[in-house]
Design an enzyme around this catalytic site. Structure first.
Site, PDB file in Angstrom:
ATOM      1  N   GLU A 441       0.843  -1.226   0.000  1.00  0.00           N
ATOM      2  CA  GLU A 441       0.000   0.000   0.000  1.00  0.00           C
ATOM      3  C   GLU A 441       0.861   1.253   0.000  1.00  0.00           C
ATOM      4  O   GLU A 441       0.531   2.245   0.653  1.00  0.00           O
ATOM      5  CB  GLU A 441      -0.917   0.024   1.221  1.00  0.00           C
ATOM      6  CG  GLU A 441      -2.191  -0.743   1.052  1.00  0.00           C
ATOM      7  CD  GLU A 441      -2.813  -0.507  -0.288  1.00  0.00           C
ATOM      8  OE1 GLU A 441      -2.802   0.637  -0.765  1.00  0.00           O
ATOM      9  OE2 GLU A 441      -3.289  -1.478  -0.885  1.00  0.00           O
TER      10      GLU A 441
HETATM   11  C1  LIG Z   1       2.786  -9.855   0.497  1.00  0.00           C
HETATM   12  C2  LIG Z   1       2.533  -8.757  -0.483  1.00  0.00           C
HETATM   13  C3  LIG Z   1       1.230  -8.443  -0.830  1.00  0.00           C
HETATM   14  C4  LIG Z   1       0.985  -7.438  -1.771  1.00  0.00           C
HETATM   15  N1  LIG Z   1      -0.303  -7.185  -2.171  1.00  0.00           N
HETATM   16  C5  LIG Z   1      -0.507  -6.379  -3.257  1.00  0.00           C
HETATM   17  C6  LIG Z   1      -1.814  -6.283  -3.855  1.00  0.00           C
HETATM   18  O1  LIG Z   1      -2.789  -6.869  -3.372  1.00  0.00           O
HETATM   19  N2  LIG Z   1      -1.943  -5.533  -4.983  1.00  0.00           N
HETATM   20  C7  LIG Z   1      -0.893  -4.873  -5.539  1.00  0.00           C
HETATM   21  O2  LIG Z   1      -1.078  -4.222  -6.565  1.00  0.00           O
HETATM   22  N3  LIG Z   1       0.353  -4.927  -4.984  1.00  0.00           N
HETATM   23  C8  LIG Z   1       0.566  -5.669  -3.866  1.00  0.00           C
HETATM   24  N4  LIG Z   1       1.815  -5.767  -3.324  1.00  0.00           N
HETATM   25  C9  LIG Z   1       2.896  -4.981  -3.897  1.00  0.00           C
HETATM   26  C10 LIG Z   1       3.347  -3.838  -3.002  1.00  0.00           C
HETATM   27  O3  LIG Z   1       2.340  -2.857  -2.913  1.00  0.00           O
HETATM   28  C11 LIG Z   1       4.671  -3.311  -3.581  1.00  0.00           C
HETATM   29  O4  LIG Z   1       5.665  -4.278  -3.272  1.00  0.00           O
HETATM   30  C12 LIG Z   1       5.030  -1.958  -3.050  1.00  0.00           C
HETATM   31  O5  LIG Z   1       4.144  -1.004  -3.559  1.00  0.00           O
HETATM   32  C13 LIG Z   1       6.461  -1.536  -3.418  1.00  0.00           C
HETATM   33  O6  LIG Z   1       6.751  -1.772  -4.776  1.00  0.00           O
HETATM   34  P1  LIG Z   1       8.067  -2.586  -5.151  1.00  0.00           P
HETATM   35  O7  LIG Z   1       8.060  -3.848  -4.379  1.00  0.00           O
HETATM   36  O8  LIG Z   1       8.154  -2.698  -6.631  1.00  0.00           O
HETATM   37  O9  LIG Z   1       9.250  -1.690  -4.627  1.00  0.00           O
HETATM   38  P2  LIG Z   1       9.939  -0.468  -5.404  1.00  0.00           P
HETATM   39  O10 LIG Z   1       8.925   0.418  -5.989  1.00  0.00           O
HETATM   40  O11 LIG Z   1      10.984  -1.024  -6.298  1.00  0.00           O
HETATM   41  O12 LIG Z   1      10.619   0.295  -4.200  1.00  0.00           O
HETATM   42  C14 LIG Z   1      11.816  -0.169  -3.557  1.00  0.00           C
HETATM   43  C15 LIG Z   1      12.173   0.803  -2.435  1.00  0.00           C
HETATM   44  O13 LIG Z   1      12.488   2.082  -3.007  1.00  0.00           O
HETATM   45  C16 LIG Z   1      11.693   3.099  -2.424  1.00  0.00           C
HETATM   46  N5  LIG Z   1      11.344   4.064  -3.473  1.00  0.00           N
HETATM   47  C17 LIG Z   1      10.826   3.804  -4.691  1.00  0.00           C
HETATM   48  N6  LIG Z   1      10.632   4.959  -5.366  1.00  0.00           N
HETATM   49  C18 LIG Z   1      11.015   5.961  -4.565  1.00  0.00           C
HETATM   50  C19 LIG Z   1      11.032   7.377  -4.669  1.00  0.00           C
HETATM   51  N7  LIG Z   1      10.587   8.005  -5.756  1.00  0.00           N
HETATM   52  N8  LIG Z   1      11.497   8.083  -3.614  1.00  0.00           N
HETATM   53  C20 LIG Z   1      11.927   7.476  -2.501  1.00  0.00           C
HETATM   54  N9  LIG Z   1      11.923   6.144  -2.336  1.00  0.00           N
HETATM   55  C21 LIG Z   1      11.472   5.391  -3.352  1.00  0.00           C
HETATM   56  C22 LIG Z   1      10.476   2.405  -1.850  1.00  0.00           C
HETATM   57  O14 LIG Z   1       9.962   3.108  -0.736  1.00  0.00           O
HETATM   58  C23 LIG Z   1      11.035   1.035  -1.455  1.00  0.00           C
HETATM   59  O15 LIG Z   1      11.550   1.096  -0.144  1.00  0.00           O
HETATM   60  C24 LIG Z   1       2.070  -6.723  -2.338  1.00  0.00           C
HETATM   61  C25 LIG Z   1       3.388  -7.020  -1.950  1.00  0.00           C
HETATM   62  C26 LIG Z   1       3.622  -8.034  -1.052  1.00  0.00           C
HETATM   63  C27 LIG Z   1       5.049  -8.376  -0.725  1.00  0.00           C
END
Ligand SMILES: Cc1cc2nc3c(=O)[nH]c(=O)nc-3n(C[C@H](O)[C@H](O)[C@H](O)COP(=O)(O)OP(=O)(O)OC[C@H]3O[C@@H](n4cnc5c(N)ncnc54)[C@H](O)[C@@H]3O)c2cc1C
Length: 598
Positions: A441
């Site tokens: 989220e």
């Molecule tokens: C168990 C689980 C359930 C989930 N359920 C859902 C679901 O139901 N539906 C759905 O759509 N998704 C879901 N997700 C996905 C989840 O919402 C994402 O993993 C999350 O939004 C982060 O995206 P990412 O993993 O690609 O990390 P990234 O976007 O690659 O981010 C990596 C890190 O970099 C930081 N970061 C990225 N961009 C910036 C910026 N511009 N400035 C500063 N910091 C930044 C982030 O804060 C993070 O710490 C789920 C994930 C898990 C693990």
């Protein structure tokens, strides 16, 4: 095996003594939520959570969800029966509009029940909570046909909902999204793409699953301005409402993950799946935000919920575990050692968690009531003020309650010493389950940026000024009350820190946005401490008022509030000075090293 007791009395104290629920009786649904109705509902919810869901938490964690060769997914033993009980009790739609089969009760009721569900079994609770998010998005943005088709079975819990944003190459940065939508000329679209990490994407609890999917319509602009939202059901509904053929959507695999094993986290493949546009074309993020804002509050609640259940078990253990003698002299001479609850360091841990939990619950309740005002008030001005409150506090609730909630599960685990690290006590499960709430989220770093970069300056700072004014008015009202001094004086100082930090951003972050980025997480936590401190002041004032009026057998509980509030003021709130100092140091040391120096 961990146990759980739903904090019904604490909720009733908040509703009756702190927020004076009767003041909201002009809003629709509130008259029906009379004190006896509220108590009956909370009592039933507590029983279901304590007796049915709590035992399934451990077994669900051990067994997890399983995907089969035909791409179906089964949830852990007992989940299906428990889910049926949830549906039979009408719990999914308690706050949904009556026209779609809901009970029309205020949405704060759903929030309270969600906390109980999530403390008892976070993985299970995610199935109904995602459904509630899907209902909200369809209700706010759906055409009359979409509403008529999808809302009644979702409200009843016969169908469940999901949110599909994430793709392998795009999580935070949704502008990179690749899932495609091709118009079919009959109002429907063909959706093709792969989503990952989709919670509750496939399971055996309900007869149908309604996926809300972000995709780009062919020819739409690149970036976030070209994203649309679609309703994509697993089984296509027939015009008479019965279930028809299987849509082109399937679960490719489920993730092996750290916690919430009872919730299926799926890779979802969309292959020419039929979907319908929800809201306007290219404004999909706007529509999805209805679901995401609700979900962010729900995720903040998960932080509190895990902190609460971990606290309850740590307290029970601290009263039982005999180790060492009290520093100030033996307290239980008939025992081989004193229980560890006599040790100041154990008390520091327990009180830190408790002081957070009770204030966080108040903050969620306050915000849930504002949600009801935003949705149900007749006056435009009242709706706008409540909407401002929600917008400002959503990132604070999501970020602070999940960061602190997770930290609290670790502290509660510490109370168990080595036994906390052993699976049998159940404490390590709370740690593992709570961890995800900081990530999904919108990871918490992104919540902090949302607060600092978007919410502070929105509408000329109207929301944050209203918040400052409200806290200042409270401080002024109680400034002459000697007994409230230990509460209002530290809150006044902490509010000053928050105002100075806000001013510092206004003066420095425009010329160098890295200053805002480097200080955002500290600012979010500084905001969190101030708002939790404000909640403590209101709770202490209410508890003292009740105590002065005779307390009706609740004297011990109310006196504990007054003491716990003092602990918060003396031991937790002073952190705001350090946060302000960190923010004011700016971005220089954070940004100086080039990437290759790491
Ligand atoms: C168990 C689980 C359930 C989930 N359920 C859902 C679901 O139901 N539906 C759905 O759509 N998704 C879901 N997700 C996905 C989840 O919402 C994402 O993993 C999350 O939004 C982060 O995206 P990412 O993993 O690609 O990390 P990234 O976007 O690659 O981010 C990596 C890190 O970099 C930081 N970061 C990225 N961009 C910036 C910026 N511009 N400035 C500063 N910091 C930044 C982030 O804060 C993070 O710490 C789920 C994930 C898990 C693990």
């Amino acid at each position: 095996m961990p146990t759980y007791k739903a904090p019904v009395e604490d909720v009733l104290f908040l509703l009756n003594d702190v927020f004076h629920i009767e003041r909201y009786n002009n809003l629709s649904g509130f008259a029906e939520a009379s004190p006896d109705v509220i108590e009956a509902i909370l009592g039933e919810a507590a029983k279901f959570c304590e007796e049915i869901l709590t035992p399934l938490n451990r077994t669900g964690d051990e067994e997890g969800c399983r995907r089969h060769d035909d791409a179906s997914v089964t949830t852990p033993k007992g989940f299906k029966q428990a889910y049926q009980q949830l549906v039979d009790g009408g719990w999914v739609g308690i706050s949904a509009p009556a026209e779609f089969g809901g009970q029309g009760l205020p949405s704060f009721m759903t929030e309270v029940v969600s906390e109980f569900l999530s403390s008892a079994n976070m993985a299970f609770a995610m199935y109904p909570s995602l459904t509630q998010g899907a209902m909200a998005a369809i209700y706010a943005h759906g055409s009359p046909e979409l509403k008529a088709t999808y809302l009644p079975p979702l409200v009843a819990g016969k169908w469940t909902g999901t949110m599909n944003l994430t793709e392998a190459h795009c999580g935070t940065d949704l502008g990179q999204l690749r899932t495609k939508a091709a118009p079919q000329g009959d109002g429907s679209y063909r959706i093709t793409g792969t989503k990952i990490f989709i919670s509750a994407g496939e399971h055996d609890l309900a007869e149908n699953i309604v996926h809300l999917v972000l995709a780009r319509i062919e020819g739409a602009p690149q970036g976030v301005k070209g994203i649309s939202l679609f309703v994509v059901p697993k089984l296509l509904p027939n015009p008479d409402g019965s279930l028809g053929k299987r849509n082109g959507v399937s679960c490719g695999s489920i993730e092996e993950k750290m916690g919430i094993h009872g919730n299926s986290t799926c890779v979802m493949n969309y292959e020419d799946a039929t979907g319908w546009l929800l809201g306007e074309a290219n404004r999909g993020l706007n529509a999805m935000f209805t679901m995401m804002n609700g979900a962010r509050l729900g995720v903040g609640m998960q932080g509190l919920a895990q902190s609460e259940v971990a606290y309850q078990n740590a307290v029970a253990y601290a009263k039982e575990r005999l180790q060492g003698r009290s520093l100030s002299g033996t307290k239980f001479p008939d025992k081989p050692a004193d229980p560890i609850i006599v040790h100041p360091d154990i008390r520091r841990v327990l009180l830190s968690i408790r002081a957070f939990n009770e204030a966080a619950r108040a903050l969620i309740m306050w915000t849930a009531l504002q949600h009801d005002v935003a949705d149900r008030a007749e006056e435009e001005k009242a709706r706008q003020a409540a909407d401002d409150h929600m917008g400002l506090l959503t990132p604070v609730i999501k970020g602070v309650l999940t960061d602190t909630g997770f930290a609290n599960t670790v502290m509660a685990q510490q109370v168990y010493g080595g036994h906390g690290y052993i699976a049998e006590t159940g404490m390590e499960q709370f740690v593992r389950d709570a961890r995800i709430a900081m990530i999904y989220e919108g990871a918490n770093g992104i919540q902090a940026l949302d607060l600092v970069g978007r919410k502070l300056g929105k509408d000329g700072g109207r929301a944050v000024m209203a918040f400052f004014n409200e806290v200042q008015a409270f401080l002024k009202e109680h400034s002459g009350d000697e007994a409230m001094k230990p509460y209002v004086a530290p809150l006044g100082e902490a509010l000053g820190h928050l105002q100075q930090a806000t001013m510092w951003f206004m003066q420095n972050a425009v010329s160098n946005p890295d200053h805002a980025g480097a200080g955002a997480t500290d600012y979010m936590h500084l905001f969190g401490l101030v708002v939790l401190g404000y909640m403590w002041c209101r709770m202490v004032a209410a508890a003292r008022h009740r105590l002065a009026a005779g307390a009706d057998g609740a004297a011990q509980r109310l006196s504990a509030k007054v003491v716990t509030g003092r602990f918060f003021m003396e031991r937790m709130l002073p952190e705001t000075a350090a946060q302000l100092a960190r923010i004011r140091s700016g971005a220089a040391s954070t940004m100086e090293l080039p990437a290759e120096a790491f």
